[in-house]
Design a protein around this motif. Sequence first.
Motif, PDB file in Angstrom:
ATOM      1  N   UNK A 150       1.241  -1.085  -0.112  1.00 44.77           N
ATOM      2  CA  UNK A 150       0.238  -0.313  -0.334  1.00 44.77           C
ATOM      3  C   UNK A 150       0.726   1.084  -0.424  1.00 44.77           C
ATOM      4  N   UNK A 151       0.420   2.201  -0.784  1.00 47.37           N
ATOM      5  CA  UNK A 151       1.167   3.239  -1.265  1.00 47.37           C
ATOM      6  C   UNK A 151       0.457   4.548  -0.935  1.00 47.37           C
ATOM      7  N   UNK A 152       1.233   5.256   0.155  1.00 50.29           N
ATOM      8  CA  UNK A 152       0.275   5.948   1.399  1.00 50.29           C
ATOM      9  C   UNK A 152       0.283   7.884   0.485  1.00 50.29           C
ATOM     10  N   UNK A 153       1.438   8.092   0.058  1.00 48.11           N
ATOM     11  CA  UNK A 153       1.886   9.213  -0.022  1.00 48.11           C
ATOM     12  C   UNK A 153       1.635   9.917  -1.600  1.00 48.11           C
ATOM     13  N   UNK A 154       1.181  11.013  -2.000  1.00 47.66           N
ATOM     14  CA  UNK A 154       0.374  11.441  -3.395  1.00 47.66           C
ATOM     15  C   UNK A 154       1.879  11.178  -4.465  1.00 47.66           C
ATOM     16  N   UNK A 155       3.084  11.415  -3.681  1.00 45.80           N
ATOM     17  CA  UNK A 155       4.266  11.463  -4.512  1.00 45.80           C
ATOM     18  C   UNK A 155       4.288  10.203  -5.297  1.00 45.80           C
ATOM     19  N   UNK A 156       4.095   9.160  -4.386  1.00 39.63           N
ATOM     20  CA  UNK A 156       4.935   8.150  -4.583  1.00 39.63           C
ATOM     21  C   UNK A 156       3.693   7.460  -5.204  1.00 39.63           C
ATOM     22  N   UNK A 157       2.685   7.256  -5.079  1.00 39.93           N
ATOM     23  CA  UNK A 157       1.404   6.916  -5.963  1.00 39.93           C
ATOM     24  C   UNK A 157       2.286   7.470  -7.660  1.00 39.93           C
ATOM     25  N   UNK A 180      -9.762   2.881  -5.926  1.00 42.25           N
ATOM     26  CA  UNK A 180      -8.143   2.431  -5.599  1.00 42.25           C
ATOM     27  C   UNK A 180      -7.954   2.142  -6.666  1.00 42.25           C
ATOM     28  N   UNK A 181      -6.871   2.231  -7.180  1.00 44.60           N
ATOM     29  CA  UNK A 181      -5.760   1.641  -8.918  1.00 44.60           C
ATOM     30  C   UNK A 181      -5.212   0.389  -7.627  1.00 44.60           C
ATOM     31  N   UNK A 182      -4.889  -0.373  -8.692  1.00 46.63           N
ATOM     32  CA  UNK A 182      -4.186  -2.262  -8.507  1.00 46.63           C
ATOM     33  C   UNK A 182      -3.287  -2.205  -9.367  1.00 46.63           C
ATOM     34  N   UNK A 183      -2.317  -2.620  -9.355  1.00 46.97           N
ATOM     35  CA  UNK A 183      -1.215  -3.018 -10.106  1.00 46.97           C
ATOM     36  C   UNK A 183      -0.447  -4.018  -9.601  1.00 46.97           C
ATOM     37  N   UNK A 184       0.362  -4.757 -10.465  1.00 51.20           N
ATOM     38  CA  UNK A 184       1.099  -6.071 -10.314  1.00 51.20           C
ATOM     39  C   UNK A 184       2.480  -5.552 -10.274  1.00 51.20           C
ATOM     40  N   UNK A 185       3.979  -5.651  -9.550  1.00 48.38           N
ATOM     41  CA  UNK A 185       4.647  -5.294 -10.411  1.00 48.38           C
ATOM     42  C   UNK A 185       5.514  -6.564 -11.579  1.00 48.38           C
ATOM     43  N   UNK A 206      -2.578   1.756  -5.016  1.00 50.43           N
ATOM     44  CA  UNK A 206      -2.693   3.185  -5.204  1.00 50.43           C
ATOM     45  C   UNK A 206      -3.899   3.727  -4.698  1.00 50.43           C
ATOM     46  N   UNK A 207      -4.670   4.175  -3.208  1.00 52.12           N
ATOM     47  CA  UNK A 207      -5.863   4.441  -3.064  1.00 52.12           C
ATOM     48  C   UNK A 207      -5.759   5.637  -3.201  1.00 52.12           C
ATOM     49  N   UNK A 208      -6.786   6.488  -4.473  1.00 55.42           N
ATOM     50  CA  UNK A 208      -6.638   7.644  -4.364  1.00 55.42           C
ATOM     51  C   UNK A 208      -6.886   8.318  -3.062  1.00 55.42           C
ATOM     52  N   UNK A 209      -8.118   7.274  -2.651  1.00 59.06           N
ATOM     53  CA  UNK A 209      -8.275   7.850  -1.065  1.00 59.06           C
ATOM     54  C   UNK A 209      -7.267   8.041   0.348  1.00 59.06           C
ATOM     55  N   UNK A 210      -6.426   8.005  -0.224  1.00 56.63           N
ATOM     56  CA  UNK A 210      -4.753   8.147   1.122  1.00 56.63           C
ATOM     57  C   UNK A 210      -4.620  10.028   0.508  1.00 56.63           C
ATOM     58  N   UNK A 211      -4.287   9.562  -1.116  1.00 54.12           N
ATOM     59  CA  UNK A 211      -3.439  10.356  -1.885  1.00 54.12           C
ATOM     60  C   UNK A 211      -4.240  11.628  -1.451  1.00 54.12           C
ATOM     61  N   UNK A 212      -5.396  11.913  -1.711  1.00 48.57           N
ATOM     62  CA  UNK A 212      -6.431  12.582  -2.374  1.00 48.57           C
ATOM     63  C   UNK A 212      -6.428  13.939  -0.214  1.00 48.57           C
ATOM     64  N   UNK A 213      -5.565  12.883   0.742  1.00 44.02           N
ATOM     65  CA  UNK A 213      -6.360  12.885   2.076  1.00 44.02           C
ATOM     66  C   UNK A 213      -4.557  13.859   2.305  1.00 44.02           C
ATOM     67  N   UNK A 214      -3.544  13.919   1.529  1.00 45.57           N
ATOM     68  CA  UNK A 214      -2.099  13.664   1.993  1.00 45.57           C
ATOM     69  C   UNK A 214      -1.723  15.143   2.156  1.00 45.57           C
ATOM     70  N   UNK A 215      -0.957  15.596   3.697  1.00 47.53           N
ATOM     71  CA  UNK A 215      -0.980  16.934   3.575  1.00 47.53           C
ATOM     72  C   UNK A 215      -0.005  18.131   3.163  1.00 47.53           C
ATOM     73  N   UNK A 216       1.005  16.774   2.675  1.00 49.81           N
ATOM     74  CA  UNK A 216       1.675  17.792   1.247  1.00 49.81           C
ATOM     75  C   UNK A 216       1.284  18.620   0.268  1.00 49.81           C
ATOM     76  N   UNK A 217       0.353  17.562   0.224  1.00 47.43           N
ATOM     77  CA  UNK A 217      -0.334  18.006  -0.731  1.00 47.43           C
ATOM     78  C   UNK A 217      -1.470  18.598  -1.241  1.00 47.43           C
ATOM     79  N   UNK A 218      -2.211  18.794   0.388  1.00 46.39           N
ATOM     80  CA  UNK A 218      -3.446  20.000   0.454  1.00 46.39           C
ATOM     81  C   UNK A 218      -3.396  20.652   1.528  1.00 46.39           C
ATOM     82  N   UNK A 219      -3.712  21.818   2.153  1.00 45.34           N
ATOM     83  CA  UNK A 219      -3.964  22.733   2.919  1.00 45.34           C
ATOM     84  C   UNK A 219      -5.410  22.102   3.714  1.00 45.34           C
TER      85      UNK A 219
END
Length: 407
Positions: free
Chosen positions: A59-66, A290-295, A314-327
């Motif tokens: 699970x990738x949490x940060x928007x930048x990593x996603x 949420x987006x799923x991929x396979x290595x 890559x759960x979009x709902x987590x990236x969209x709550x990233x404090x590094x991206x959104x005030x």
Amino acid sequence: MSVPEHVPAGLVRDFSYWTAPGMAPERGGDPQGALAGLHDGPPVFYAPNNTYDGHGTWVFVRAEDQRRVLQDAETFSSHRRLFEQALGEDLPTIPLEIDPPEHGAYRSLLNPLLSPKRVMAMETANRARAVELIEGLKDRSRCEVMQGFAFPFAVGVFLEFLGLPQSRRDEFLGWADKQFHGTPEERGEAIRTVVGFMRELVALRRREPADDFMTFVVQATVNGQPMSDREAVGMGALLFVAGLDTVAAAIGFNFRYLAETPEEQARLRGDPAAIVLAVEELLRAFPTVLMTRIASHDTEFDGIFIKAGDRVSCPSMVANRDPAEFECPNRIDLTRENNRHVAFAYGPHRCLGSHLARRELVIAMEEWLARIPSFRIAEGTAPLTYGGHVFGIDDLELAWGEKAVAA
């Protein structure tokens, strides 16, 4: 829990999009908000039982990593085959489950069919459909919005796009209900029914061309080769899977938010031009996918070893709550500008139907607010929310007017 040997124990976390707090079906829940808490933990972790079939995922949490993951289609493949188990055959949903460079040819073919220009050409019919549904509801002073409006509206748009008569709406609604809300057996049956229908439609349009999506597809060529039946069926099946539940769920979450914030309702009624911006913020706050991929091969991501075949989410709902991206990421601000949300994913597989989905959400809100007076969650009820591949909301009972108070 079964953890692969290459996964360090310190990166293992007991988490599931289906059963974690806020993800399991819950009355009055907030699954998107519940996932915001993942930002308090590691930026990447391994969840051993985090898919519908019991597989684990990174699970990738940060928007930048996603964004890094979703942009790198060579390393992180979309070759998942959602229908393979139900059908007993390999039928890719195209272009979602096709990787570059082949993916680009299919996407270039379909882009004009879902372009802003084409979407606006559908505007009159789609708006009329929303109005018809709402007019049939407004005198009741109360309704369950998902079955009364959200799903019928989304299915109507789908039928319009395929060039099919609206008289088939109830039939398609039944398929959609089993596909997205049924038991595993019912979901498998619905998938087989939808694919069977698409096969029949492909055969029909080869015999009897019309001015519609499937005729365009069966007459198209990709890389100089005529479109095969398998490819055409895969495209039609993707439209059904991607275009119904996602849009209907988004309408539900949007209306639920407005029902609970009468001051925002009033503001948007007084300034309908603000609805477009409001829809973008609600897409950020309440994404459904949420987006799923396979290595595709062994790789290292910031010191973490990911093995070929590992699943990555890559759960979009987590990236969209990233404090590094959104005030103030957990504050819903319907006037938020420069909204870099990833509700429609990112990279080469960014949602092909995003223009159409946006217009559906805007039309739904504009026409509902123009015709339904101040509405609220019906007394004594609470919507049922849940996580999963597509976050959803059911039993959304809304009420309005004096009559509803006595109901």
